[in-house]
Design a protein around this motif. Structure first.
Motif, PDB file in Angstrom:
ATOM      1  N   ARG A 186       0.826  -1.213   0.000  1.00 27.96           N
ATOM      2  CA  ARG A 186       0.000   0.000   0.000  1.00 27.96           C
ATOM      3  C   ARG A 186       0.863   1.268   0.000  1.00 27.96           C
ATOM      4  N   GLY A 187       0.388   2.291  -0.688  1.00 32.92           N
ATOM      5  CA  GLY A 187       1.062   3.583  -0.675  1.00 32.92           C
ATOM      6  C   GLY A 187       2.256   3.716  -1.592  1.00 32.92           C
ATOM      7  N   ARG A 188       2.670   2.650  -2.237  1.00 34.91           N
ATOM      8  CA  ARG A 188       3.877   2.714  -3.061  1.00 34.91           C
ATOM      9  C   ARG A 188       3.660   3.579  -4.301  1.00 34.91           C
ATOM     10  N   LEU A 189       4.674   4.391  -4.615  1.00 33.59           N
ATOM     11  CA  LEU A 189       4.677   5.223  -5.811  1.00 33.59           C
ATOM     12  C   LEU A 189       5.332   4.456  -6.955  1.00 33.59           C
ATOM     13  N   ILE A 190       5.183   4.968  -8.167  1.00 34.71           N
ATOM     14  CA  ILE A 190       5.680   4.243  -9.330  1.00 34.71           C
ATOM     15  C   ILE A 190       7.192   4.051  -9.278  1.00 34.71           C
ATOM     16  N   ASP A 191       7.940   5.048  -8.801  1.00 30.24           N
ATOM     17  CA  ASP A 191       9.391   4.892  -8.687  1.00 30.24           C
ATOM     18  C   ASP A 191       9.749   3.729  -7.771  1.00 30.24           C
ATOM     19  N   GLU A 192       9.031   3.612  -6.658  1.00 30.80           N
ATOM     20  CA  GLU A 192       9.314   2.542  -5.699  1.00 30.80           C
ATOM     21  C   GLU A 192       8.954   1.180  -6.277  1.00 30.80           C
ATOM     22  N   ILE A 193       7.832   1.119  -6.986  1.00 35.37           N
ATOM     23  CA  ILE A 193       7.414  -0.159  -7.576  1.00 35.37           C
ATOM     24  C   ILE A 193       8.438  -0.633  -8.608  1.00 35.37           C
ATOM     25  N   VAL A 194       8.876   0.289  -9.463  1.00 32.28           N
ATOM     26  CA  VAL A 194       9.820  -0.092 -10.516  1.00 32.28           C
ATOM     27  C   VAL A 194      11.208  -0.380  -9.950  1.00 32.28           C
ATOM     28  N   ALA A 195      11.626   0.379  -8.944  1.00 31.61           N
ATOM     29  CA  ALA A 195      12.969   0.200  -8.387  1.00 31.61           C
ATOM     30  C   ALA A 195      13.068  -1.002  -7.452  1.00 31.61           C
ATOM     31  N   GLU A 196      11.972  -1.310  -6.737  1.00 33.56           N
ATOM     32  CA  GLU A 196      12.034  -2.358  -5.719  1.00 33.56           C
ATOM     33  C   GLU A 196      11.357  -3.656  -6.169  1.00 33.56           C
ATOM     34  N   GLN A 197      10.124  -3.548  -6.649  1.00 29.02           N
ATOM     35  CA  GLN A 197       9.346  -4.756  -6.929  1.00 29.02           C
ATOM     36  C   GLN A 197       9.691  -5.397  -8.271  1.00 29.02           C
ATOM     37  N   VAL A 198       9.933  -4.586  -9.288  1.00 22.78           N
ATOM     38  CA  VAL A 198      10.222  -5.138 -10.609  1.00 22.78           C
ATOM     39  C   VAL A 198      11.477  -6.017 -10.587  1.00 22.78           C
ATOM     40  N   PRO A 199      12.609  -5.573  -9.992  1.00 23.38           N
ATOM     41  CA  PRO A 199      13.783  -6.461  -9.950  1.00 23.38           C
ATOM     42  C   PRO A 199      13.516  -7.764  -9.200  1.00 23.38           C
ATOM     43  N   GLN A 200      12.697  -7.716  -8.158  1.00 21.20           N
ATOM     44  CA  GLN A 200      12.362  -8.947  -7.440  1.00 21.20           C
ATOM     45  C   GLN A 200      11.573  -9.889  -8.338  1.00 21.20           C
ATOM     46  N   ALA A 201      10.658  -9.323  -9.110  1.00 23.44           N
ATOM     47  CA  ALA A 201       9.872 -10.157 -10.030  1.00 23.44           C
ATOM     48  C   ALA A 201      10.761 -10.749 -11.122  1.00 23.44           C
ATOM     49  N   VAL A 202      11.695  -9.963 -11.637  1.00 24.49           N
ATOM     50  CA  VAL A 202      12.626 -10.472 -12.652  1.00 24.49           C
ATOM     51  C   VAL A 202      13.409 -11.657 -12.099  1.00 24.49           C
ATOM     52  N   GLU A 203      13.842 -11.546 -10.857  1.00 25.18           N
ATOM     53  CA  GLU A 203      14.599 -12.631 -10.229  1.00 25.18           C
ATOM     54  C   GLU A 203      13.743 -13.885 -10.056  1.00 25.18           C
ATOM     55  N   LEU A 204      12.455 -13.700  -9.755  1.00 29.37           N
ATOM     56  CA  LEU A 204      11.564 -14.847  -9.572  1.00 29.37           C
ATOM     57  C   LEU A 204      11.243 -15.524 -10.903  1.00 29.37           C
TER      58      LEU A 204
END
Length: 254
Positions: free
Chosen positions: A52-70
């Motif tokens: 909750r509350g995440r901005l687009i910069d945070e989603i792309v910087a934090e969550q996207v690399p984790q998804a790529v790794e998975l």
């Protein structure tokens, strides 16, 4: 897209599933979509990295690399809504950052599913962002086309303009709203479901003008004021919150 063996959901409160209570925490449309996939194609591994509350910069910087790794078959990416609702934000800039996330996921071999923003013109205060959401949605349509991504288009879903699809805070979907979004997303993916998200709500008596204004004032005091205060103080509802499903795991283990 054929058989889906793994699914990772990225985003903010919309994808985390706020206001759709579960036995532990929240369920939400993404969990419900995973359940639909599992019902048709048993053996799904599912992760939900949304906070909750995440901005687009945070989603792309934090969550996207984790998804790529998975390395999942399917990634849902819905972000930018919190940015768009902030005064002074530019939909072009937010869309460019979203595209960076889509490009990274696509290069990694995952199929991406995007979501447009909701039509909020009937919601007091939120209607002020109406034109920015429209522009942002045009960008999302274009990104989906260029990256061959699935697109769940929320804007024309008239049933989501009914107040029963929304929580009392007018910011998050109700459990039934989440249910309908999951059904729509399943339809976009070609996953068979037994319900129809288009089923209309029973008619409601029109609210009296004075009652509606009183409810608007209660909403402003209870929800809008605190939301504005967090923005002014640089705080987020997601401070200290961690993803509810950080690793790919069988859905049946939940």
């Amino acid at each position: 897209m054929g058989r889906i063996t793994s699914f990772v959901a990225l985003g903010d409160s919309f994808t985390e599933g706020l206001e759709d209570p579960a036995d532990e925490g929240y369920r939400g449309w993404a969990d419900r979509l995973a359940e639909h996939i599992e019902a048709e194609q048993p053996g799904l591994a599912y992760a939900n990295l949304a906070v909750r509350g995440r901005l687009i910069d945070e989603i792309v910087a934090e969550q996207v690399p984790q998804a790529v790794e998975l390395g999942p078959d399917l990634v849902s990416l819905c972000g930018g809504g919190n940015d768009i609702l902030r005064p002074g934000s530019g939909p072009d800039v937010v869309a460019a950052r979203l595209e960076e996330g889509v490009a990274a996921l696509t290069r990694a071999g995952s199929k991406v599913m995007l979501f447009t923003g909701f039509d909020l013109r009937q919601v007091p205060v939120m209607r002020l962002a109406h034109s920015k959401i429209e522009v942002f949605n045009l960008h999302i349509h274009d990104i989906a086309r260029r990256y061959d991504a699935f697109l769940a288009d929320m804007w024309p879903m008239a049933v989501l303009r009914d107040r029963r699809a929304w929580n009392v805070d007018r910011l998050h979907l109700s459990p039934d709203g989440h249910r309908r979004v999951a059904l729509h997303a399943a339809e976009v993916l070609g996953v068979a479901v037994e319900e129809d998200w288009r089923e209309p709500y029973p008619p409601l008596l029109p609210a009296q003008w004075t009652d509606a204004r009183r409810e608007d004032l209660r909403w402003a005091r209870r929800f809008l004021g605190p939301w504005i205060n967090r923005r002014l103080q640089g705080r987020s509802s997601g401070d200290g919150v961690h993803p509810k499903r950080p690793e790919l795991a069988p859905l049946v283990n939940r």
